[in-house]
Enzyme design. Structure first.
Site, short mmCIF file in Angstrom:
data_model
loop_
_atom_site.label_atom_id
_atom_site.label_comp_id
_atom_site.label_asym_id
_atom_site.label_seq_id
_atom_site.Cartn_x
_atom_site.Cartn_y
_atom_site.Cartn_z
N GLY A 153 0.82 -1.21 0.00
CA GLY A 153 0.00 0.00 0.00
C GLY A 153 0.85 1.25 0.00
O GLY A 153 0.55 2.22 -0.69
N GLU B 151 1.38 5.95 7.24
CA GLU B 151 2.77 6.25 6.88
C GLU B 151 3.27 7.49 7.62
O GLU B 151 4.44 7.55 8.01
CB GLU B 151 2.91 6.43 5.37
CG GLU B 151 2.42 5.25 4.55
CD GLU B 151 3.00 3.91 4.99
OE1 GLU B 151 4.20 3.86 5.35
OE2 GLU B 151 2.26 2.92 4.98
#
Length: 848
Positions: A266, A301
């Protein structure tokens, strides 16, 4: 290659031998299509007289110079490691080599855009692939400063961890970018992204008053589709939430987010230069579930910039903590500081269902897994590492309190910034902040495997007053741990409007096999009792008989999404555990999914519908059940609000399940525009989905597919074409696809696309003849291809549609021949085998 693996013992020995100060890496990206120049200068201290090695996956090593002495590359390098004898107290090592571009999504990946023939590069280094770009001591606890100098075509954009400098123009259309050194970081979060990427920019003011430049990058041919405003809004909301809760300013100088082609995961948390799956740039109208998933990934992230990049695990046995923390914090940030306020509902449907499935496979392991070497790490990016770990962290927050948890995290960051840590370092800070002893908690939740099941034992008098209430906890024989749970019990009853609303909530600690709940005695028994209300703990739940009856009749009548989703999950668990018939679940789903408003819940329910129909419904009823379900999906699409998210999802699900001539006619009419659904636009991606569905139904010729590719000659179009080609229901098409897959010549994206098309069959007998060829091929592919490509073959071509005892026996035969070698391959096969066993049990339960 010999030596591609690295053991933890080797890493410990090397860390005890040396400390790295800095790397200077010079890269020449103008040497052609196959290789690039890589010259590395490393400065490090070491135990004088000791020997060690540096990792360098190379095509050619031209020279190795250690402290001014030339070493013979043919003697010290094997293409994977370079041996370093007789080290001094202070050392300078220079390695001049050529390395190989990759097309597998690992190392330095090279992609050519078919739209404009431009070259795009990006790196993917986790777990241990920075050594594919430069010589490096490849382990997370040998942090250093990295300074990159890159020679590339002058019209490129070149991005790394440090801000992009002004390039120095060279001859022959080349330029050189000399980046400033990074802070002390681990090698796996360094990055290089290069090519004619386009960028949109913004900025924000950090907690400490610095201006942080924000860049969002994509390929030139994708830039028109970039949803910059949404991406940057979520990013700024994440900065605000994390800086406030962590009390530590953003650790790096700038923050770039780059959407790159043919990405395996991802996203990846490279410090200040995060790479994302390009599918997050939506060429066509996305579902709300896709937009939410992108937001969660952006926040995940960003959380890593602190937890993972600023403070980094010492070795990969704490990989779970790295990923689980980011997964938990991204959901918390989304729920509390973005438009995605129902993110905990999504978390239950996606992450927790993934965790429950993984935790019931024969390969399950404690959250804190023993990572003996890199081979162990590569197969532990799993539902335990991400989803169960994040679920356990949510239980920990419930146990210690959210404010106390955040206080401990703030202390952890302040104490360990730019260092490497282990799990006890975090637990000590949480204990101090909360006053809770976590030794027993850690032992129960992190050091044992398996999932508990919770049920309510309720007694009531003739007036419906509860006279006794207890919570019973069980565990499977192989993993018998009975845990302490902090959870809530919710009472739900129908109001005058026919809605199921919560009338009482009781939060408590559950311990042992039976926990009495005296606070509920004397209350009126509700229509539905929901254990683990608010989804605080990690456990499967079962509804008592009265609650189950209420849920079956009134599932659509919950006023809140999370309790309804908890009931959906309990129903699905019961089917997977062969405690309830799959056919009943199919009807429950089709009768209620039209009332769902949460896009992610609809998405997961449709996946579960496919699994139930293809694997769990008994064999005699399966074909007709599938046809009937497709017809119901078409009705749902027709009844959905025109142009709605639900209409799009039901249409996609219908196309995938279309089998009969009439059903395929309807799909063809949608594609051709001769008939449609009000408000439904057949855009590029939906068009390809319809084409693939028609191809699997025998309604697309090679000529028609080629024409479709001609109208969408993008990389995504080519990938979709590969799927549609492989989906054709002919022996010749399947044979061609199988050979393409085994050839290993396709890029990772197209490789996966062919596998998907190969498995798109209405009649599993069409591919049943490949079982023997599969088992004859996989060991060679496992040892000859990169991990990612080999894993795609082992998992993607496993004969999962052959739900039979024969498939189990053939798998057992191969595993016996394999022995104890290649444990990662063995694990993947055991997991696939377990799915067959579960499907057989579910089918048997569906016949009862």
């Amino acid at each position: 290659m010999p030596g591609m693996n690295l053991t933890r013992d080797e890493a410990i020995e090397r860390a005890n031998t040396l400390r790295v100060e800095s790397y200077e890496v010079e890269l020449d990206l103008t040497k052609g299509e196959q290789v690039f120049g890589s010259r590395t200068t490393v400065r490090f201290t070491a135990t004088a007289g000791a020997s060690s090695f540096i990792d360098a996956v190379t095509d050619t090593v031209r020279s190795v110079t250690l402290n001014g002495t030339e070493l013979d590359p043919s003697e010290v390098s094997d293409g994977v490691r370079i041996q370093l004898p007789h080290l001094a107290a202070e050392n300078t090592l220079v390695i001049d080599a050529d390395a190989l571009y990759m097309n597998t999504g690992e190392g330095l990946h090279r992609f050519v855009d078919p739209v404009d023939d431009e070259v795009y590069l990006y790196t993917q280094f986790e777990v241990a692939d920075s050594r594919r770009m430069f010589a490096v001591f490849e382990q997370p606890d040998l942090k250093a400063s990295f300074q990159f100098s890159v020679t590339a075509p002058k019209h490129w954009n070149v991005v790394s961890n440090s801000p992009t400098p002004h390039p120095q123009m060279l001859q022959e259309g080349k330029a050189r970018w000399d980046f400033s050194p990074t802070q002390r970081i681990s090698c796996y979060i360094t990055a290089l992204i290069a090519g004619p990427y386009q960028v949109q920019r913004d900025s924000l003011v950090s907690r400490d008053g610095r201006t942080i430049e924000l860049g969002v990058f994509a390929r030139s041919s994708m830039m028109e589709y970039l949803d910059f405003e949404n991406i940057i809004t979520v990013t700024k909301q994440g900065f605000e939430f994390f800086e406030k809760n962590f009390a530590v300013p953003y650790p790096f100088v700038k923050y770039d987010q780059l959407f790159v082609p043919e990405f395996n995961a991802g996203a990846m948390e490279n410090a200040g230069a995060v790479t994302f799956l390009e599918d997050y740039v939506f060429r066509s109208r996305p579902t709300h579930a896709m937009v939410e998933r992108r937001a969660i990934t952006i926040l995940h992230e960003l959380a890593h910039m602190w937890f993972g990049d600023l403070v980094t695990m010492k070795w990969w046995n704490d990989l779970w903590l790295n990923e689980s923390f980011a997964e938990f914090m991204s959901t918390l940030a989304a729920a509390e500081n973005t438009e995605f306020t129902s993110s905990w509902t999504t978390f239950n449907m996606l992450e927790k269902n993934w965790a429950y499935r993984q935790d019931q496979l024969p390969s399950t392991h404690p959250v804190v897994a023993e990572m003996r070497d890199l081979a162990d790490v590569e197969v532990n990016f799993d539902g335990i590492t991400y989803a169960k770990g994040a679920s356990v962290l949510r239980q920990l927050v419930a146990f210690v309190g959210q404010e106390e948890f955040m206080a401990g995290v703030r202390s952890y960051f302040a104490k360990h910034a730019w260092q490497n840590t282990e799990l006890p370092d975090l637990l000590r800070e949480l204990e101090t902040a909360s006053g809770r002893d976590l030794s027993n908690w850690s032992g129960q939740w992190l050091e044992t495997a398996g999932v508990n099941t919770l049920t309510a034992a309720i007694e009531a008098d003739e007036n419906g007053t509860i006279t006794d209430f207890s919570i019973r906890q069980s565990a499977v024989t192989d993993y018998p741990t009975i845990r302490d749970h902090r959870l809530a019990v919710g009472f739900y009853s129908l109001n005058d409007s026919g809605q199921l609303v919560r009338t009482h909530r009781e939060e408590l600690d559950v311990t042992g096999e039976s926990t009495p709940v005296p606070a509920l005695v004397g209350l009126q028994r509700p229509d539905l009792v929901l254990l683990n209300d608010d989804d605080l703990t990690y456990a499967k739940i079962r509804l008592d008989e009265r609650s189950l009856a209420t849920a079956t009749k009134h599932l659509k009548d919950f006023t809140e999404s999370l309790p309804r989703t908890l009931v959906w999950s309990a129903a699905w668990d019961a089917v997977r555990d062969a405690e309830a018939p799959a056919s009943t679940y199919v009807q429950l789903l089709l009768n209620n999914i039209g009332h769902e408003v949460d896009s992610s819940v609809i998405m997961v329910l449709l996946r579960q519908l496919n699994t139930a129909l293809d694997f769990y419904v008994n064999e005699q009823a399966r074909e007709q059940s599938g046809i009937d379900a497709a017809d119901r999906l078409w009705e749902l699409a027709g009844n959905a609000e025109p142009g709605s998210d639900a209409q799009l999802q039901f249409t996609l699900a219908y196309a995938k399940r279309a089998r009969t001539e009439a059903q395929l006619d309807a799909v063809a009419a949608l594609l051709e525009g001769s008939a449609g659904l009000p408000g439904l636009e057949v855009d590029t991606d939906l068009r390809w989905s319809l084409i693939s569905a028609l191809s699997a139904g025998g309604r697309q010729s090679p000529q028609q597919l080629q024409a479709a590719l001609g109208s969408d000659s993008t990389a995504k179009g080519k990938s979709s074409w590969y799927t549609a080609q492989a989906a054709r229901p002919t022996a010749e098409a399947k044979a061609e696809a199988f050979e393409q897959i085994l050839s290993g010549t396709l890029s990772n994206d197209n490789h996966g696309a062919v596998i998907a098309g190969f498995n798109m069959v209405h009649d599993p007998q069409l591919i049943s003849g490949y079982t023997e060829r599969y088992f004859a091929s996989i060991l060679k592919k496992w040892t000859g291809l990169s991990h990612e490509m080999a894993k795609q073959i082992v998992v993607g071509l496993y004969p999962s549609q052959e739900v039979s005892q024969a498939t189990i026996e053939r798998t057992d035969q191969f595993l016996q021949e394999l022995g104890e070698q290649h444990p990662a391959l063995r694990r993947l096969l055991l997991e696939s085998r377990a799915d067959i066993v579960r499907a057989l049990h579910a089918r048997q339960a569906d016949q009862a």
